[in-house]
Write a protein that holds these residues in place. Structure first.
Motif, PDB file in Angstrom:
ATOM      1  N   THR A   1       0.839  -1.193   0.000  1.00  7.86           N
ATOM      2  CA  THR A   1       0.000   0.000   0.000  1.00  7.86           C
ATOM      3  C   THR A   1       0.873   1.240   0.000  1.00  7.86           C
TER       4      THR A   1
ATOM      5  N   GLU B   1       0.795   5.412   0.242  1.00  6.09           N
ATOM      6  CA  GLU B   1      -0.020   6.557   0.629  1.00  6.09           C
ATOM      7  C   GLU B   1       0.878   7.776   0.749  1.00  6.09           C
TER       8      GLU B   1
ATOM      9  N   THR C   1      -7.753  13.024   6.060  1.00  5.34           N
ATOM     10  CA  THR C   1      -8.543  11.803   5.986  1.00  5.34           C
ATOM     11  C   THR C   1      -7.539  10.667   5.990  1.00  5.34           C
ATOM     12  N   ILE C   2      -7.456   9.976   7.085  1.00  2.02           N
ATOM     13  CA  ILE C   2      -6.379   9.022   7.310  1.00  2.02           C
ATOM     14  C   ILE C   2      -6.908   7.607   7.098  1.00  2.02           C
ATOM     15  N   ASN C   3      -6.349   6.941   6.102  1.00  3.66           N
ATOM     16  CA  ASN C   3      -6.777   5.585   5.773  1.00  3.66           C
ATOM     17  C   ASN C   3      -5.962   4.516   6.484  1.00  3.66           C
ATOM     18  N   SER C   4      -4.943   4.924   7.175  1.00  4.60           N
ATOM     19  CA  SER C   4      -4.081   3.964   7.862  1.00  4.60           C
ATOM     20  C   SER C   4      -3.558   4.616   9.131  1.00  4.60           C
TER      21      SER C   4
END
Length: 163
Positions: free
Chosen positions: A121, A123, A153-156
């Motif tokens: 992944t 980012e 906006t934090i996806n991890s």
């Protein structure tokens, strides 16, 4: 601001980025004064972020360097499951603006962009930061790091090494 000081400060921040990317935590932490504050505020609304880390929400707040040292301890001992395995990072800084402060200190404002890769992944995080520096010998120590994360906006996981 003279060109030599501008160059020295740019090199200081390039080195800080390099140390973080290399996960050379001892050298990285040494850049921070023992009383150094590290603050990543939370956005209160679209264009207003929290100001007081003791009364308002923050994404990250360390009142002094020991908070950063504790986080590094957790990374080294495997007690940070969210950072196992550690991501590969690339920190970029630009648009450094330097202003003198009292006691021969400096305030440095800059833009930053961090790319990271972990478990297939990729980012990125980016934003602005303001640093307070104090002179120590022929170099500087960070006495305060205030970071604004513009894409919050934090996806991890989000940690100090992303900023």
């Amino acid at each position: 601001m003279n060109a030599q000081l501008q160059y020295q400060i740019e090199q200081f921040f390039y080195r800080k980025s390099e140390l973080c990317d290399a996960q050379d935590w001892d050298a990285y932490i040494e850049l921070f004064d023992e009383s150094s504050e590290f603050h990543l505020p939370q956005w209160d609304s679209e264009h207003v972020y929290t100001k007081d880390p003791k009364r308002e929400m923050s994404l990250i707040y360390y009142a002094n360097r020991s908070g950063l040292e504790d986080r590094v301890f957790r990374l080294r001992t495997g007690k940070a499951a969210s950072a196992t395995p550690m991501p590969r990072t690339l920190h970029l800084v630009n648009n450094l603006r330097i202003e003198p402060t009292e006691n021969n200190g400096l305030e440095v404002r800059l833009n930053w962009h961090t790319l990271f890769y972990r478990q297939a992944t990729s980012e990125q995080f980016y934003g602005r930061a303001t640093y307070q520096l104090k002179p120590v010998g022929d170099s500087w120590k960070i006495t305060r790091k205030h970071v604004l994360l513009l894409n919050d906006t934090i996806n991890s996981v989000l940690d100090f090494y992303h900023l």
